[in-house]
Design a protein around this motif. Structure first.
Motif, PDB file in Angstrom:
ATOM      1  N   GLY A  17      16.119  13.953   4.902  1.00 61.36           N
ATOM      2  CA  GLY A  17      16.961  13.194   5.826  1.00 61.36           C
ATOM      3  C   GLY A  17      16.356  11.848   6.185  1.00 61.36           C
ATOM      4  N   VAL A  18      17.021  11.130   7.076  1.00 60.29           N
ATOM      5  CA  VAL A  18      16.588   9.775   7.421  1.00 60.29           C
ATOM      6  C   VAL A  18      15.258   9.764   8.156  1.00 60.29           C
ATOM      7  CG1 VAL A  18      18.937   8.886   7.523  1.00 60.29           C
ATOM      8  CG2 VAL A  18      17.866   9.760   9.596  1.00 60.29           C
ATOM      9  N   CYS A  19      14.837  10.920   8.660  1.00 60.35           N
ATOM     10  CA  CYS A  19      13.591  10.977   9.423  1.00 60.35           C
ATOM     11  C   CYS A  19      12.344  10.868   8.564  1.00 60.35           C
ATOM     12  CB  CYS A  19      13.531  12.267  10.223  1.00 60.35           C
ATOM     13  SG  CYS A  19      13.518  13.760   9.202  1.00 60.35           S
ATOM     14  N   VAL A  20      12.442  11.163   7.266  1.00 59.04           N
ATOM     15  CA  VAL A  20      11.251  11.251   6.423  1.00 59.04           C
ATOM     16  C   VAL A  20      10.647   9.862   6.226  1.00 59.04           C
ATOM     17  CG1 VAL A  20      10.311  11.969   4.205  1.00 59.04           C
ATOM     18  CG2 VAL A  20      12.162  13.269   5.263  1.00 59.04           C
ATOM     19  N   GLY A  21       9.348   9.762   6.502  1.00 58.51           N
ATOM     20  CA  GLY A  21       8.658   8.489   6.425  1.00 58.51           C
ATOM     21  C   GLY A  21       8.296   8.082   5.010  1.00 58.51           C
ATOM     22  N   ARG A  22       7.493   7.013   4.917  1.00 63.17           N
ATOM     23  CA  ARG A  22       7.189   6.401   3.635  1.00 63.17           C
ATOM     24  C   ARG A  22       5.920   6.921   2.982  1.00 63.17           C
ATOM     25  NH1 ARG A  22       9.683   1.291   3.067  1.00 63.17           N
ATOM     26  NH2 ARG A  22       8.371   0.909   1.236  1.00 63.17           N
ATOM     27  N   GLY A  23       5.204   7.806   3.637  1.00 65.51           N
ATOM     28  CA  GLY A  23       3.953   8.288   3.079  1.00 65.51           C
ATOM     29  C   GLY A  23       2.771   7.705   3.830  1.00 65.51           C
ATOM     30  N   TYR A  24       1.603   7.774   3.201  1.00 62.56           N
ATOM     31  CA  TYR A  24       0.364   7.321   3.832  1.00 62.56           C
ATOM     32  C   TYR A  24      -0.055   5.983   3.242  1.00 62.56           C
ATOM     33  CZ  TYR A  24       0.387  12.277   4.994  1.00 62.56           C
ATOM     34  OH  TYR A  24       0.755  13.533   5.427  1.00 62.56           O
ATOM     35  N   ALA A  25      -0.254   5.006   4.105  1.00 66.86           N
ATOM     36  CA  ALA A  25      -0.584   3.657   3.650  1.00 66.86           C
ATOM     37  C   ALA A  25      -1.906   3.651   2.896  1.00 66.86           C
ATOM     38  CB  ALA A  25      -0.664   2.714   4.846  1.00 66.86           C
ATOM     39  N   GLY A  26      -1.879   3.109   1.684  1.00 66.39           N
ATOM     40  CA  GLY A  26      -3.087   2.968   0.890  1.00 66.39           C
ATOM     41  C   GLY A  26      -3.699   4.266   0.416  1.00 66.39           C
ATOM     42  N   ASP A  27      -2.956   5.361   0.498  1.00 66.10           N
ATOM     43  CA  ASP A  27      -3.499   6.668   0.112  1.00 66.10           C
ATOM     44  C   ASP A  27      -2.476   7.374  -0.782  1.00 66.10           C
ATOM     45  OD1 ASP A  27      -4.739   9.141  -0.089  1.00 66.10           O
ATOM     46  OD2 ASP A  27      -5.435   9.109   1.988  1.00 66.10           O
ATOM     47  N   HIS A  28      -2.471   6.992  -2.043  1.00 63.90           N
ATOM     48  CA  HIS A  28      -1.458   7.493  -2.966  1.00 63.90           C
ATOM     49  C   HIS A  28      -1.645   8.967  -3.287  1.00 63.90           C
ATOM     50  CE1 HIS A  28      -0.658   3.133  -4.531  1.00 63.90           C
ATOM     51  NE2 HIS A  28      -0.353   3.310  -3.261  1.00 63.90           N
ATOM     52  N   ASP A  29      -2.883   9.416  -3.394  1.00 61.24           N
ATOM     53  CA  ASP A  29      -3.121  10.811  -3.764  1.00 61.24           C
ATOM     54  C   ASP A  29      -2.569  11.760  -2.707  1.00 61.24           C
ATOM     55  OD1 ASP A  29      -4.345  10.081  -6.104  1.00 61.24           O
ATOM     56  OD2 ASP A  29      -6.383  10.205  -5.301  1.00 61.24           O
ATOM     57  N   ARG A  30      -2.895  11.495  -1.436  1.00 60.81           N
ATOM     58  CA  ARG A  30      -2.416  12.404  -0.396  1.00 60.81           C
ATOM     59  C   ARG A  30      -0.928  12.226  -0.131  1.00 60.81           C
ATOM     60  NH1 ARG A  30      -6.942  12.578   4.305  1.00 60.81           N
ATOM     61  NH2 ARG A  30      -7.083  10.342   3.902  1.00 60.81           N
ATOM     62  N   THR A  31      -0.394  11.051  -0.437  1.00 60.68           N
ATOM     63  CA  THR A  31       1.061  10.886  -0.355  1.00 60.68           C
ATOM     64  C   THR A  31       1.744  11.796  -1.366  1.00 60.68           C
ATOM     65  OG1 THR A  31       0.919   8.594   0.427  1.00 60.68           O
ATOM     66  CG2 THR A  31       2.976   9.268  -0.636  1.00 60.68           C
ATOM     67  N   ARG A  32       1.228  11.837  -2.582  1.00 61.20           N
ATOM     68  CA  ARG A  32       1.842  12.666  -3.632  1.00 61.20           C
ATOM     69  C   ARG A  32       1.682  14.158  -3.360  1.00 61.20           C
ATOM     70  NH1 ARG A  32      -0.574   8.594  -7.150  1.00 61.20           N
ATOM     71  NH2 ARG A  32       1.079   7.275  -8.044  1.00 61.20           N
ATOM     72  N   GLU A  33       0.718  14.529  -2.526  1.00 56.12           N
ATOM     73  CA  GLU A  33       0.551  15.939  -2.184  1.00 56.12           C
ATOM     74  C   GLU A  33       1.606  16.417  -1.187  1.00 56.12           C
ATOM     75  OE1 GLU A  33      -3.364  16.228  -0.637  1.00 56.12           O
ATOM     76  OE2 GLU A  33      -4.361  15.968  -2.583  1.00 56.12           O
ATOM     77  N   ALA A  34       2.141  15.511  -0.383  1.00 59.32           N
ATOM     78  CA  ALA A  34       3.035  15.921   0.703  1.00 59.32           C
ATOM     79  C   ALA A  34       4.459  15.410   0.569  1.00 59.32           C
ATOM     80  CB  ALA A  34       2.458  15.454   2.049  1.00 59.32           C
ATOM     81  N   GLY A  93       0.792  -1.227   0.000  1.00 58.82           N
ATOM     82  CA  GLY A  93       0.000   0.000   0.000  1.00 58.82           C
ATOM     83  C   GLY A  93       0.819   1.269   0.000  1.00 58.82           C
ATOM     84  N   LEU A  94       2.140   1.158  -0.241  1.00 61.02           N
ATOM     85  CA  LEU A  94       3.014   2.323  -0.202  1.00 61.02           C
ATOM     86  C   LEU A  94       3.603   2.616  -1.572  1.00 61.02           C
ATOM     87  CD1 LEU A  94       4.946   1.533   3.110  1.00 61.02           C
ATOM     88  CD2 LEU A  94       3.148   3.237   2.800  1.00 61.02           C
ATOM     89  N   LEU A  95       3.785   3.895  -1.862  1.00 61.44           N
ATOM     90  CA  LEU A  95       4.406   4.303  -3.121  1.00 61.44           C
ATOM     91  C   LEU A  95       5.921   4.139  -3.047  1.00 61.44           C
ATOM     92  CD1 LEU A  95       2.489   7.587  -4.050  1.00 61.44           C
ATOM     93  CD2 LEU A  95       2.313   5.361  -5.175  1.00 61.44           C
ATOM     94  N   GLY A  96       6.510   3.741  -4.158  1.00 62.07           N
ATOM     95  CA  GLY A  96       7.957   3.709  -4.263  1.00 62.07           C
ATOM     96  C   GLY A  96       8.504   5.095  -4.549  1.00 62.07           C
ATOM     97  N   LEU A  97       9.801   5.258  -4.353  1.00 61.17           N
ATOM     98  CA  LEU A  97      10.418   6.565  -4.547  1.00 61.17           C
ATOM     99  C   LEU A  97      10.188   7.096  -5.957  1.00 61.17           C
ATOM    100  CD1 LEU A  97      12.192   8.857  -3.490  1.00 61.17           C
ATOM    101  CD2 LEU A  97      14.206   7.518  -4.169  1.00 61.17           C
ATOM    102  N   ALA A  98      10.310   6.234  -6.958  1.00 57.73           N
ATOM    103  CA  ALA A  98      10.154   6.672  -8.342  1.00 57.73           C
ATOM    104  C   ALA A  98       8.732   7.117  -8.656  1.00 57.73           C
ATOM    105  CB  ALA A  98      10.557   5.540  -9.288  1.00 57.73           C
ATOM    106  N   GLU A  99       7.778   6.721  -7.821  1.00 63.09           N
ATOM    107  CA  GLU A  99       6.385   7.093  -8.052  1.00 63.09           C
ATOM    108  C   GLU A  99       6.024   8.442  -7.426  1.00 63.09           C
ATOM    109  OE1 GLU A  99       3.728   3.257  -7.971  1.00 63.09           O
ATOM    110  OE2 GLU A  99       5.244   3.080  -6.393  1.00 63.09           O
ATOM    111  N   LEU A 100       6.935   9.015  -6.661  1.00 66.51           N
ATOM    112  CA  LEU A 100       6.673  10.308  -6.040  1.00 66.51           C
ATOM    113  C   LEU A 100       6.916  11.434  -7.041  1.00 66.51           C
ATOM    114  CD1 LEU A 100       8.358   9.881  -2.528  1.00 66.51           C
ATOM    115  CD2 LEU A 100       5.934   9.654  -3.115  1.00 66.51           C
ATOM    116  N   PRO A 101       6.221  12.550  -6.912  1.00 69.12           N
ATOM    117  CA  PRO A 101       6.423  13.665  -7.857  1.00 69.12           C
ATOM    118  C   PRO A 101       7.759  14.367  -7.620  1.00 69.12           C
ATOM    119  CG  PRO A 101       4.894  14.303  -6.119  1.00 69.12           C
ATOM    120  CD  PRO A 101       5.144  12.838  -5.932  1.00 69.12           C
TER     121      PRO A 101
END
Length: 515
Positions: free
Chosen positions: A421-438, A6-14
């Motif tokens: 940095g190393v602190c940045v998380g993986r995004g929002y599980a199962g929520d690709h749209d809001r992951t790409r917004e942030a 349910g998580l986006l890969g790095l290449a899928e991020l904007p």
């Protein structure tokens, strides 16, 4: 199904719309704090290392029981056996519910042992909220850590989500899980916490092992934490600060004192516990810091502490304050979760001169706090206190957006804060749209995560490099440390068939009362 599905890969991020020239300027202006830190160990491994050398050392205490390091490690391994027997394993999500206590900490370590992902389901939540969190997290089971009976909201929530409920008490008598902790790599998802969402649906922010462990090390470094420290665990399970409060002392052989709600919400009782249990580090939202100062000041003159105060005043010419009594052993007070008012800081420095005050700031999506600032008397001349400089292995960028993209801000300019940095998380599980917004691909540095997080917070850099928080750039607010999207409240109210239109605003109660 595992959490990775349910998580986006790095290449899928904007990609962030920013020119190469501005990338170079942002790199030059960034606030960075590289620091060598071993992020390869699991917390349970560090606990067992202490247990092997000093197994009788106190590790965790709550209102009902006390565990040594050896006992904590043994309980974690028995729980790991139970969880694996019930179908949990690497990459699966295990929800943990009930009152905060020693059993929750043992459960977190058990989840770490088997390579699963922790998500809290607070027993005080409504059953509908529990069900939604379990469903959105994709939990394979819910572990109820209640000591006596099943927590009603957890049982109902588990039924609503179609998730199996397992009692932690069932681990008693089971053999200990064998083998080392299953840590596939520093980028392994470690926990998920749900934050408010503008659409009425909570967002499950996923934090990696390296981000969590780096934050624990950041607290150790900045607070000079040692095995002699005791941290008060006061945060509800759904708050990100509960993670470091539960785990950080265990990294250095220190002690966790879990404080129940009855005591945590009674300032005098809480102060008595701090003194009696030799608590050295506390973190509260500024609202609670203010209440602690107010209630202790009242109690020292008219309440249950007045007799003790009079005796101490007779014995010493110094003014009697809470610092001379119950809180005399406190080393640090951390304020986080909402803006720290200058007046509260002024009172703390005056009444608690022996205990440092740290203004901490950070989003759940970045493993909790990303800045620390030790408040000084000079800061009290500012209208708004600094939130500080980055914690270890964290990169901070202040950017402003124009029609042609993002631009780096010079010191003194107001912009939006981005975190790398190393602190940045993986995004929002199962929520690709809001992951790409942030979340974005990091254009500035080859960080271990490769991700950049947009906080939505307006800040500016002060002349000496510390950041100053100026507010939100959207409709998100914090009330008593709880992060809320006004849109989420509107979305829930809008579901009622009798509601045609709704608008939610924040109004100061004191203003309403005066008028």
């Amino acid at each position: 199904m595992t959490i990775a599905d349910g998580l986006l890969g790095l290449a899928e991020l904007p990609r962030l719309p920013i020119s190469p020239q501005e990338v170079e300027r942002a790199r030059a202006l960034a606030a960075r704090r590289p620091h060598p830190a071993d992020l390869a160990d699991a917390v349970i491994t560090l606990v067992e290392r202490v247990a092997a050398g000093d197994g009788d050392r106190p590790a965790v205490a709550d209102d009902a029981r006390r565990l040594t390091y050896a006992e904590l490690a043994a309980e974690a391994r028995r729980l790991a056996t139970l969880l694996e027997r019930e179908g949990a394993g690497p990459g699966t999500v295990v929800a943990v519910g009930g009152e905060r206590g020693a059993a929750v900490i043992a459960a977190f370590l058990a989840i770490e042992l088997i390579g699963a992902v922790y998500v809290p389901a607070d027993g005080t939540w409504p059953a509908a909220r529990v069900a939604e969190v379990l469903t959105r997290a994709g939990a394979v089971l819910l572990l109820d850590t209640g000591r006596e009976s099943v927590t009603p909201a957890l049982a109902e929530g588990a039924r609503g989500a179609g998730v199996r409920l397992v009692r932690a008490a069932e681990a008693a008598g089971l053999p200990r899980w064998s083998g080392p902790a299953r840590l596939d790599g520093p980028d392994q998802p470690r926990y998920m916490l749900f934050t408010s969402g503008s659409t009425g649906r909570p967002k499950g922010a996923v934090v990696e092992h390296q981000g969590m462990l780096n934050h624990l090390h950041a607290k150790v470094v900045d607070l000079d934490m040692t095995a002699s420290d005791t941290v008060a665990q006061t945060a509800p399970l759904g708050f990100d600060i509960s993670i470091w409060q539960m785990l950080c002392p265990l990294v250095v052989g220190g002690r966790v004192r879990v404080v129940g709600d009855a005591t945590a919400y009674d300032s005098v009782a809480f102060a008595r516990l701090i003194g009696a249990e030799a608590v050295t580090i506390v973190e509260l939202v500024p609202t609670m810091v203010r209440l602690l100062l107010d209630d202790l000041a009242t109690a020292l003159t008219t309440g249950p502490l007045s007799d003790t105060a009079a005796t101490r005043e007779t014995a010493t010419p110094e003014p009697v304050t809470p610092a001379t009594g119950l809180l005399g052993g406190l080393r640090w007070m951390l304020a986080t979760g909402e803006e720290l008012p200058t007046e509260v800081a002024r009172r703390w420095l005056r009444e608690m001169p022996h205990a440092g005050l740290v203004n901490a700031y950070g989003p759940t999506e970045c493993s909790d706090d990303v800045t620390h600032h030790t408040v000084t008397p000079a800061d009290l001349e500012l209208l708004r206190l600094p939130i500080g400089t980055p914690v270890i292995n964290t990169d901070l960028y202040v950017l402003r957006r124009d029609d042609d993209g993002w631009h780096a801000c010079e010191p003194g300019e107001t912009g939006e804060l981005f975190v790398g940095g190393v602190c940045v998380g993986r995004g929002y599980a199962g929520d690709h749209d809001r992951t790409r917004e942030a979340f974005f691909q990091d254009p500035f540095a080859g960080t271990p995560t490769g991700r950049l997080y947009r906080t939505g917070d307006a800040v500016r850099a002060l002349p000496r490099g510390a950041l100053q928080y100026l507010g939100r750039v959207d409709r998100q607010v914090k009330i008593a440390g709880v992060r809320m999207e006004l849109g989420e409240i509107e979305a829930v109210l809008q579901r009622h068939p009798s509601v045609g239109a709704v608008a939610v605003v924040v109004q100061d109660f004191a203003i309403l009362h005066r008028h």
